[in-house]
Design a protein around this motif. Structure first.
Motif, PDB file in Angstrom:
ATOM      1  N   ARG A  97     -52.207 -22.777  -7.308  1.00 21.96           N
ATOM      2  CA  ARG A  97     -52.552 -21.642  -6.459  1.00 21.96           C
ATOM      3  C   ARG A  97     -52.177 -20.368  -7.217  1.00 21.96           C
ATOM      4  NH1 ARG A  97     -49.661 -23.065  -2.654  1.00 21.96           N
ATOM      5  NH2 ARG A  97     -47.785 -21.910  -3.190  1.00 21.96           N
ATOM      6  N   ASP A 111     -59.805 -16.194  -1.599  1.00 20.96           N
ATOM      7  CA  ASP A 111     -60.893 -16.805  -2.371  1.00 20.96           C
ATOM      8  C   ASP A 111     -62.259 -16.142  -2.192  1.00 20.96           C
ATOM      9  OD1 ASP A 111     -61.641 -17.689   0.152  1.00 20.96           O
ATOM     10  OD2 ASP A 111     -61.248 -19.808  -0.253  1.00 20.96           O
ATOM     11  N   ASP A 133     -61.933 -24.675 -13.689  1.00 12.18           N
ATOM     12  CA  ASP A 133     -62.433 -24.595 -12.321  1.00 12.18           C
ATOM     13  C   ASP A 133     -61.768 -23.439 -11.584  1.00 12.18           C
ATOM     14  OD1 ASP A 133     -64.000 -25.271 -10.172  1.00 12.18           O
ATOM     15  OD2 ASP A 133     -63.177 -27.296  -9.932  1.00 12.18           O
ATOM     16  N   LEU A 135     -61.028 -22.530  -7.790  1.00 10.22           N
ATOM     17  CA  LEU A 135     -60.999 -23.244  -6.511  1.00 10.22           C
ATOM     18  C   LEU A 135     -60.601 -22.326  -5.359  1.00 10.22           C
ATOM     19  CD1 LEU A 135     -59.107 -26.181  -8.124  1.00 10.22           C
ATOM     20  CD2 LEU A 135     -61.451 -26.334  -7.281  1.00 10.22           C
ATOM     21  N   ASP A 137     -60.206 -22.313  -0.674  1.00 12.67           N
ATOM     22  CA  ASP A 137     -59.807 -23.094   0.501  1.00 12.67           C
ATOM     23  C   ASP A 137     -58.434 -23.736   0.335  1.00 12.67           C
ATOM     24  OD1 ASP A 137     -62.250 -22.479   1.744  1.00 12.67           O
ATOM     25  OD2 ASP A 137     -63.243 -24.163   0.748  1.00 12.67           O
ATOM     26  N   HIS A 139     -56.858 -25.099  -2.121  1.00  6.31           N
ATOM     27  CA  HIS A 139     -56.928 -26.411  -2.774  1.00  6.31           C
ATOM     28  C   HIS A 139     -55.540 -26.919  -3.180  1.00  6.31           C
ATOM     29  CE1 HIS A 139     -58.792 -29.595  -5.233  1.00  6.31           C
ATOM     30  NE2 HIS A 139     -57.823 -29.343  -6.106  1.00  6.31           N
ATOM     31  N   PHE A 140     -54.666 -26.015  -3.602  1.00  4.10           N
ATOM     32  CA  PHE A 140     -53.311 -26.393  -4.014  1.00  4.10           C
ATOM     33  C   PHE A 140     -52.288 -26.125  -2.907  1.00  4.10           C
ATOM     34  CE2 PHE A 140     -55.542 -25.634  -8.025  1.00  4.10           C
ATOM     35  CZ  PHE A 140     -55.245 -26.802  -8.705  1.00  4.10           C
TER      36      PHE A 140
END
Length: 187
Positions: A97, A111, A133, A135, A137, A139-140
């Motif tokens: 993140r 994001d 990538d 990312l 939402d 993700h982490f």
């Protein structure tokens, strides 16, 4: 704009100025001729910061006139460029993140419009190679604290995420479920 006299300008005052400018920690307070003389009015009050203020105008001042100040006595200050971005929650130092340091507090990035050009700046700033990538939402995992940046528009060539256009510090319509993340190629 006013110049500040170097009389009684100390480490605590320097810490507040560097923090307000988001430039890290003070490295050196320089004397005459370091960056040339100012031509603005001279601030005649002594600034007496405690060191924890967020802006220099919030520091106490005194009306001490024991120092004669001219533009030969302008304060010149060098601040350290500290790491202002980190990756949290990934399985390597180059994935996670995205969190940025602003005014002494770590916060996240929204994001909205987050893409590979933005990720490239983070990877470069952390010396982590190329972006693999970008990312969203959370993700982490969701972060905590302030959401410092959103609607980032980087070209991918900037040296720091702070140099990209954005909505402005702390301006967003996001929650921590929208925290941005990145995976970079290198360790």
């Amino acid at each position: 704009w006013v110049s500040v006299c170097d009389a009684a300008f100390d480490q605590q005052d320097a810490e507040v100025v560097c923090r307000e400018l988001d430039c890290g920690a003070p490295v050196q307070v320089l004397g005459e001729d370091a960056f040339g003389k100012g031509d603005a009015q001279m601030w005649t009050q002594e600034i007496q910061c405690r060191g924890n203020e967020s802006q220099i105008h919030l520091c106490p001042t005194s009306q001490s006139h024991q120092h004669k100040c001219s533009h030969d006595n302008d304060v010149k200050l060098v601040c350290a460029d500290v790491v202002n971005v980190r990756l949290v929650g990934g399985n390597s130092p180059c994935a996670g993140r995205v969190e940025v340091l602003h005014r002494g507090q770590w916060g996240t990035v929204c994001d909205d419009f987050w893409d590979l050009a933005d990720a490239a700046v983070v990877c470069r700033e952390l010396d982590c190679g190329e972006p693999v990538d970008a990312l969203g939402d959370a993700h982490f995992g969701p972060g905590s604290g302030p959401i410092w940046m959103s609607v980032l528009v980087c070209f991918g060539i900037e040296s720091s995420l702070k140099n990209c256009e954005s909505a402005g510090w702390g301006k967003h319509t996001c929650g921590h479920n929208d925290d941005a993340g990145v995976i970079c190629s290198g360790e």
